[in-house]
Design an enzyme around this catalytic site. Structure first.
Site, PDB file in Angstrom:
ATOM      1  N   ASP A   7       0.961  -1.189   0.024  1.00  0.00           N
ATOM      2  CA  ASP A   7       0.016  -0.025   0.080  1.00  0.00           C
ATOM      3  C   ASP A   7       0.800   1.311   0.159  1.00  0.00           C
ATOM      4  O   ASP A   7       2.029   0.970   0.291  1.00  0.00           O
ATOM      5  CB  ASP A   7      -0.887   0.046   1.182  1.00  0.00           C
ATOM      6  CG  ASP A   7      -1.992   1.096   1.162  1.00  0.00           C
ATOM      7  OD1 ASP A   7      -2.458   1.467   0.132  1.00  0.00           O
ATOM      8  OD2 ASP A   7      -1.916   1.855   2.022  1.00  0.00           O
ATOM      9  N   SER A   8       0.188   2.444  -0.358  1.00  0.00           N
ATOM     10  CA  SER A   8       1.009   3.738  -0.253  1.00  0.00           C
ATOM     11  C   SER A   8       1.384   4.179   1.149  1.00  0.00           C
ATOM     12  O   SER A   8       2.187   4.729   1.240  1.00  0.00           O
ATOM     13  CB  SER A   8       0.070   4.825  -0.897  1.00  0.00           C
ATOM     14  OG  SER A   8      -1.074   4.851  -0.165  1.00  0.00           O
ATOM     15  N   CYS A  70      -4.402  -1.320  -2.244  1.00  0.00           N
ATOM     16  CA  CYS A  70      -4.574  -0.028  -2.493  1.00  0.00           C
ATOM     17  C   CYS A  70      -5.121   0.281  -3.964  1.00  0.00           C
ATOM     18  O   CYS A  70      -4.742  -0.349  -4.841  1.00  0.00           O
ATOM     19  CB  CYS A  70      -2.960   0.433  -3.000  1.00  0.00           C
ATOM     20  SG  CYS A  70      -2.886   2.315  -3.501  1.00  0.00           S
ATOM     21  N   GLU A 162      -3.335   9.341   7.637  1.00  0.00           N
ATOM     22  CA  GLU A 162      -1.769   8.965   7.711  1.00  0.00           C
ATOM     23  C   GLU A 162      -1.333   9.750   8.806  1.00  0.00           C
ATOM     24  O   GLU A 162      -0.428   9.182   9.613  1.00  0.00           O
ATOM     25  CB  GLU A 162      -1.051   9.141   6.479  1.00  0.00           C
ATOM     26  CG  GLU A 162      -1.351   8.176   5.346  1.00  0.00           C
ATOM     27  CD  GLU A 162      -0.607   6.908   5.681  1.00  0.00           C
ATOM     28  OE1 GLU A 162       0.568   7.016   6.190  1.00  0.00           O
ATOM     29  OE2 GLU A 162      -1.127   5.796   5.007  1.00  0.00           O
ATOM     30  N   CYS A 194     -10.987   2.873  -1.059  1.00  0.00           N
ATOM     31  CA  CYS A 194      -9.611   3.047  -0.599  1.00  0.00           C
ATOM     32  C   CYS A 194      -9.638   2.479   0.499  1.00  0.00           C
ATOM     33  O   CYS A 194     -10.223   2.411   1.603  1.00  0.00           O
ATOM     34  CB  CYS A 194      -9.477   4.738  -0.448  1.00  0.00           C
ATOM     35  SG  CYS A 194      -8.126   5.181   0.273  1.00  0.00           S
ATOM     36  N   HIS A 196      -7.712   2.749   2.907  1.00  0.00           N
ATOM     37  CA  HIS A 196      -7.632   3.630   4.327  1.00  0.00           C
ATOM     38  C   HIS A 196      -9.086   3.890   4.872  1.00  0.00           C
ATOM     39  O   HIS A 196      -9.097   4.062   6.217  1.00  0.00           O
ATOM     40  CB  HIS A 196      -6.943   5.062   3.914  1.00  0.00           C
ATOM     41  CG  HIS A 196      -5.507   4.866   3.875  1.00  0.00           C
ATOM     42  ND1 HIS A 196      -4.977   4.786   2.584  1.00  0.00           N
ATOM     43  CD2 HIS A 196      -4.662   5.498   4.679  1.00  0.00           C
ATOM     44  CE1 HIS A 196      -3.555   4.737   2.651  1.00  0.00           C
ATOM     45  NE2 HIS A 196      -3.353   5.265   3.962  1.00  0.00           N
TER      46      HIS A 196
HETATM   47  N1  DGL Z   1      -4.934   3.105   0.343  1.00  0.00           N
HETATM   48  C1  DGL Z   1      -5.003   3.720  -0.920  1.00  0.00           C
HETATM   49  C2  DGL Z   1      -6.217   3.399  -1.596  1.00  0.00           C
HETATM   50  O1  DGL Z   1      -6.662   2.187  -1.424  1.00  0.00           O
HETATM   51  C3  DGL Z   1      -4.267   4.819  -1.306  1.00  0.00           C
HETATM   52  C4  DGL Z   1      -4.305   6.146  -1.018  1.00  0.00           C
HETATM   53  C5  DGL Z   1      -3.313   7.309  -1.101  1.00  0.00           C
HETATM   54  O2  DGL Z   1      -2.300   7.022  -1.214  1.00  0.00           O
HETATM   55  O3  DGL Z   1      -3.914   8.274  -1.682  1.00  0.00           O
HETATM   56  O4  DGL Z   1      -6.147   4.098  -2.527  1.00  0.00           O
END
Ligand code: DGL
Length: 270
Positions: A7-8, A70, A162, A194, A196
């Site tokens: 993931d990012s 992600c 984050e 997403c 997150h």
């Molecule tokens: N958690 C990620 C997603 O599912 C990335 C969010 C990001 O880095 O902007 O899109």
């Protein structure tokens, strides 16, 4: 037999948690690109380059199979990676398809023509890059007809999560949901597109109200990976040990991960 989870940043931990519950005997190596998060405001070339670098790092850990936990990377980079970059003995899987299969009540490998499904009005919450890619609508159109998708780019939300600023994150969820409901007052389903966002699932549910069915990815992805490994056990890589890697500063990243998952998590520098 390790599997990589990319993931990012910290969002993929929501997926990892579900994977560990569903596949307790598999060692997972988690890679968070915290030094470069968020991806959701980056351009496609940047997201492709960063995602490839993270996946290569996971291959070096003995993970022949990597799950992109992600949506942004899955939506923007995965197709290009699979078509131009992933060698024949490795696999990179995304998180979009299991979600769309659940939404359209399909099983894996069902390649029949698109058909009408129960849901008609779907609210999609995702990063600006995921929304701009229209990958969700594209994958949905392969499987379903007559589904109206209203997408809300949730600017600022990944950053707030984050940084551990949950008060700001909650306020952002409410304003993004309100903005979407002004355009689509009565969605039947909402997709948290997403990884997150499951960390804010209660806030999404509260803002959307009880009539909206909320689809969240972690369990769907875990079920889908278990099914995949049942069919392709050879894709379990040679790695033997699970671990947590970050391109950011391991100490604060580990502290926030510990808060999110409510158990002690220690990261190493990637
Ligand atoms: N958690 C990620 C997603 O599912 C990335 C969010 C990001 O880095 O902007 O899109």
């Amino acid at each position: 037999m390790a599997v990589g989870v990319f993931d990012s940043g910290l969002g993929g931990l929501t997926v990892l948690d579900a994977l560990l519950r569903r596949l307790p005997d598999v060692p997972f190596v988690y890679f968070g690109d915290n030094a470069h998060t968020p991806y959701g405001t980056r351009d496609a070339d940047d997201i492709f380059r960063l995602t490839c670098a993270g996946v290569e790092r996971l291959w070096a850990e003995g993970c022949d199979l990597v799950v992109l936990a992600c949506n942004t990377a899955s939506a923007v980079a995965l197709k290009r990676m699979q078509e131009t970059w992933v060698p024949a003995d490795k696999r990179v899987l995304g998180v979009f398809v299991p979600l769309i299969e659940a939404l359209t009540e399909r099983r894996w490998g069902d390649n029949s023509a698109p058909r009408e499904v129960a849901v008609r009005h779907v609210a999609l919450f995702a990063t600006p890059a995921t929304v701009a890619s229209r990958a969700f609508q594209r994958e949905l159109a392969f499987r379903a007809i007559g589904v109206d998708v209203e997408a809300q780019p949730c600017g600022g939300l990944v950053d707030a999560i984050e940084q551990g600023d949950m008060i700001l994150a909650e306020a952002l969820v409410h304003s993004h949901v309100e903005a979407l409901l002004r355009r689509m007052p009565r969605p039947e389903a909402a997709v948290l597109g997403c990884t997150h966002y499951p960390l804010m699932e209660e806030a999404f549910r509260a803002a959307l109200g009880p009539a909206v069915k909320v689809y969240s990815q972690p369990e769907l992805v875990a079920e889908s990976l278990a099914d995949y490994l049942g069919r392709r056990p050879g894709m379990l890589g040679p790695g033997r040990q699970g671990s947590f890697l970050t391109t950011g500063d391991p100490q604060p990243v580990g502290n926030r991960a510990t808060l999110f998952l409510r158990r002690r998590i220690a990261f190493d520098r990637a």
